[in-house]
Design a protein around this motif. Structure first.
Motif, PDB file in Angstrom:
ATOM      1  N   SER A   4       0.843  -1.188   0.000  1.00 31.36           N
ATOM      2  CA  SER A   4       0.000   0.000   0.000  1.00 31.36           C
ATOM      3  C   SER A   4       0.880   1.240   0.000  1.00 31.36           C
ATOM      4  N   VAL A   5       0.529   2.198  -0.856  1.00 27.65           N
ATOM      5  CA  VAL A   5       1.245   3.477  -0.928  1.00 27.65           C
ATOM      6  C   VAL A   5       0.284   4.575  -0.483  1.00 27.65           C
ATOM      7  N   LYS A   6       0.685   5.349   0.503  1.00 25.86           N
ATOM      8  CA  LYS A   6      -0.171   6.391   1.059  1.00 25.86           C
ATOM      9  C   LYS A   6       0.591   7.698   1.174  1.00 25.86           C
ATOM     10  N   LYS A   7      -0.158   8.806   1.104  1.00 24.40           N
ATOM     11  CA  LYS A   7       0.443  10.123   1.224  1.00 24.40           C
ATOM     12  C   LYS A   7       0.801  10.414   2.682  1.00 24.40           C
ATOM     13  N   GLY A   8       1.772  11.314   2.844  1.00 28.91           N
ATOM     14  CA  GLY A   8       2.172  11.716   4.181  1.00 28.91           C
ATOM     15  C   GLY A   8       3.246  10.807   4.753  1.00 28.91           C
ATOM     16  N   THR A   9       3.413  10.894   6.064  1.00 27.84           N
ATOM     17  CA  THR A   9       4.387  10.063   6.763  1.00 27.84           C
ATOM     18  C   THR A   9       3.664   8.966   7.533  1.00 27.84           C
ATOM     19  N   PRO A  10       4.319   7.850   7.801  1.00 25.05           N
ATOM     20  CA  PRO A  10       3.642   6.755   8.524  1.00 25.05           C
ATOM     21  C   PRO A  10       3.169   7.209   9.899  1.00 25.05           C
ATOM     22  N   PRO A  11       1.896   6.979  10.220  1.00 31.35           N
ATOM     23  CA  PRO A  11       1.417   7.356  11.552  1.00 31.35           C
ATOM     24  C   PRO A  11       2.007   6.432  12.609  1.00 31.35           C
ATOM     25  N   PRO A  12       2.583   6.967  13.668  1.00 30.81           N
ATOM     26  CA  PRO A  12       3.178   6.105  14.695  1.00 30.81           C
ATOM     27  C   PRO A  12       2.110   5.428  15.542  1.00 30.81           C
ATOM     28  N   ILE A  13       2.488   4.342  16.185  1.00 31.91           N
ATOM     29  CA  ILE A  13       1.605   3.701  17.162  1.00 31.91           C
ATOM     30  C   ILE A  13       1.616   4.561  18.415  1.00 31.91           C
ATOM     31  N   SER A  14       0.500   5.157  18.709  1.00 33.88           N
ATOM     32  CA  SER A  14       0.420   6.078  19.845  1.00 33.88           C
ATOM     33  C   SER A  14      -0.235   5.398  21.040  1.00 33.88           C
ATOM     34  N   VAL A  15       0.286   5.683  22.203  1.00 35.35           N
ATOM     35  CA  VAL A  15      -0.244   5.141  23.455  1.00 35.35           C
ATOM     36  C   VAL A  15      -0.567   6.310  24.375  1.00 35.35           C
ATOM     37  N   GLN A  16      -1.775   6.348  24.866  1.00 34.52           N
ATOM     38  CA  GLN A  16      -2.217   7.411  25.764  1.00 34.52           C
ATOM     39  C   GLN A  16      -2.774   6.806  27.039  1.00 34.52           C
ATOM     40  N   VAL A  17      -2.560   7.503  28.137  1.00 34.47           N
ATOM     41  CA  VAL A  17      -3.167   7.128  29.417  1.00 34.47           C
ATOM     42  C   VAL A  17      -4.144   8.229  29.792  1.00 34.47           C
ATOM     43  N   VAL A  18      -5.416   7.881  29.864  1.00 37.08           N
ATOM     44  CA  VAL A  18      -6.454   8.861  30.181  1.00 37.08           C
ATOM     45  C   VAL A  18      -7.176   8.429  31.448  1.00 37.08           C
ATOM     46  N   LYS A  30      11.213   4.840  16.020  1.00 38.85           N
ATOM     47  CA  LYS A  30      10.715   6.103  15.440  1.00 38.85           C
ATOM     48  C   LYS A  30       9.224   6.039  15.097  1.00 38.85           C
ATOM     49  N   TYR A  31       8.668   4.829  15.086  1.00 38.61           N
ATOM     50  CA  TYR A  31       7.231   4.685  14.831  1.00 38.61           C
ATOM     51  C   TYR A  31       6.450   4.428  16.114  1.00 38.61           C
ATOM     52  N   LEU A  32       7.033   4.709  17.256  1.00 36.35           N
ATOM     53  CA  LEU A  32       6.369   4.524  18.558  1.00 36.35           C
ATOM     54  C   LEU A  32       6.238   5.883  19.232  1.00 36.35           C
ATOM     55  N   ASP A  33       5.018   6.276  19.492  1.00 36.95           N
ATOM     56  CA  ASP A  33       4.742   7.523  20.205  1.00 36.95           C
ATOM     57  C   ASP A  33       4.170   7.153  21.576  1.00 36.95           C
ATOM     58  N   ILE A  34       5.071   6.844  22.486  1.00 31.75           N
ATOM     59  CA  ILE A  34       4.684   6.341  23.808  1.00 31.75           C
ATOM     60  C   ILE A  34       5.357   7.192  24.879  1.00 31.75           C
ATOM     61  N   PRO A  35       4.606   7.775  25.792  1.00 33.78           N
ATOM     62  CA  PRO A  35       5.232   8.562  26.868  1.00 33.78           C
ATOM     63  C   PRO A  35       6.020   7.677  27.803  1.00 33.78           C
ATOM     64  N   THR A  36       7.167   8.148  28.246  1.00 40.72           N
ATOM     65  CA  THR A  36       8.016   7.375  29.154  1.00 40.72           C
ATOM     66  C   THR A  36       8.088   8.037  30.519  1.00 40.72           C
TER      67      THR A  36
END
Length: 431
Positions: free
Chosen positions: A341-355, A425-431
């Motif tokens: 699959s070819v998509k526009k933009g940059t790869p969206p990272p796997i994001s982890v949120q604590v709410v 670089k594809y992980l958006d996880i708070p440390t």
């Protein structure tokens, strides 16, 4: 029957509950009556031989086949105390023997032809105990523990019922799951702990328990499931992600001279090579300083902003950087099954949120797992079994997401990095 047999039959049958014995504290508070002394009878050797010959000469009636198989059924008239001081009614010895026979033969297909009908004749207590033993012997794997007690009952005990049969906890003497597991823990079958306030988990089981080793499970139909299970380890291969540059209207005047069209994609290395070819072909490299590139009209329109005014030349690295920003960003992702699959933009990272939800409870939300080909249900199951937390798959703002009770950012980061091999670089996880 002995205590173990009575326990395995759901406390059915004739039995004796010992409430008081000679020499205990109650005896000490009473009249302290002594046990009567029975004098020992001394017999000579000749008297014993005569008695033996007399017994052997007696003609005893032969036992029938039924009496031989079920000798205890002849003593139904004897009344023994039940296991309750209030004098609860108990079943007859014959029904207890029948139940014991069902227990012994529930897994022997050559003895019982219809396991379902025999299972349905058991009491609810007996059904629960048998399914519990079946789970410990055949279903539970230590790698799946710890696990919430509710999930343990649903995923391991309930599934051990023969086809068409169910378990009803409310009809058992325990009424609820917690008292049953507490009794099983006291018997040494498993270890249950309170992992959070009001939340109990099964930490480990004892498959070497005598009753588990001696249990003979009945056959269950083989379930065909295409999804990975405990017997077939889920193997994940991370997708190959290549970030590319796309020729747009702004950069087309340059790359059309190099034989490319609008919408064509280039890697960063290919872009550098083509731009270097264009510069050398048009003699745009500075004659004195080889690190500088003289800008012609085509390059000036692309890389020089109007507010900068007139710019005569740029360094190579700055030229490449400005061209990469001017080109459109796309990425190509190739999954393990060969799909691309070819998509526009940059790869969206796997994001982890604590709410924080109602009641000041924290939950962990994991987004964009599907973009990397990760099965959300398997991810949720792995978190549930490893962290003993409640998980679910739901629709989020950016697509399906995994929700897990509690804060598990450190665990998710380690899991995605080490097991799933997702680049950092594809992980958006708070440390």
């Amino acid at each position: 029957m002995d205590g173990q047999s009575m326990y395995s039959s759901g406390m059915r049958g004739k039995g004796v509950a010992i409430r008081h014995y000679y020499g205990d504290h109650l005896w000490m508070l009473g009249s302290k009556v002594s046990v009567p002394n029975i004098p020992e009878i001394e017999s000579s050797v000749h008297e014993i031989e005569d008695m033996t010959n007399t017994i052997q000469s007696l003609e005893l009636p032969a036992q029938t086949a039924d009496e031989t198989e079920h000798p205890a059924s002849q003593s139904q008239g004897i009344t023994l105390c039940a296991g309750d001081a209030d004098g609860d009614s108990v079943t007859t010895g014959e029904s207890a023997l029948n139940d014991a026979a069902v227990f012994d033969n529930l897994g022997a297909s050559n003895v019982i032809e219809d396991e379902e009908s025999e299972f349905s004749k058991l009491t609810e207590d007996t059904k629960l105990l048998q399914c519990f033993l079946y789970a410990l012997k055949k279903k539970v794997k230590q790698s799946s523990l710890p696990m919430l007690t509710s999930a343990f009952f649903r995923d391991f005990i309930q599934v051990c019922c023969p086809p068409g049969e169910t378990l009803d906890l409310k009809k058992t003497k325990w009424k609820k799951l917690r008292p049953f597991l507490t009794e099983m823990q006291s018997e040494g079958f498993l270890d249950v702990k309170e992992t959070a306030k009001g939340v109990h988990s099964v930490m480990s089981t004892n498959p070497t328990h005598d009753r588990v080793l001696g249990f003979r499970p009945w056959p269950l139909p083989v379930e065909v499931d295409s999804a990975p299970d405990d017997t077939q380890e889920y193997v994940y291969e991370p997708p190959q992600i290549v970030e590319l540059l796309s020729i747009n209207a702004q950069t087309l005047p340059l790359f059309c001279k190099l034989g490319l069209s609008k919408g064509d994609t280039l890697s960063l290395t290919e872009m550098r090579s083509l731009v270097t070819e264009y510069v050398k072909k048009n003699n745009l490299q500075h004659t004195e300083n080889k690190q500088l590139v003289v800008l012609d009209g085509v390059l000036t329109d692309i890389v020089v902003k109007k507010k900068e005014g007139y710019v005569e030349y740029l360094k190579w690295n700055i030229l490449f950087e400005r061209l990469s920003h001017a080109l459109g960003a796309v990425y190509m992702i190739t999954y393990s099954n060969g799909a691309t699959s070819v998509k526009k933009g940059t790869p969206p990272p796997i994001s982890v949120q604590v709410v924080t939800r109602s009641g000041n409870k924290k939950v962990t939300l994991i987004n964009n797992l599907d973009k990397f080909g990760i099965d959300l249900k398997i991810m949720a199951k792995e978190m549930r079994s490893t962290k003993a937390c409640s998980t679910s798959v739901q629709d989020g703002k950016t697509g399906p997401q995994v929700l897990a009770q509690g804060n598990h950012t450190a665990f998710v980061y380690k899991l995605l990095k080490e097991k799933y091999r997702i680049p950092v670089k594809y992980l958006d996880i708070p440390t």
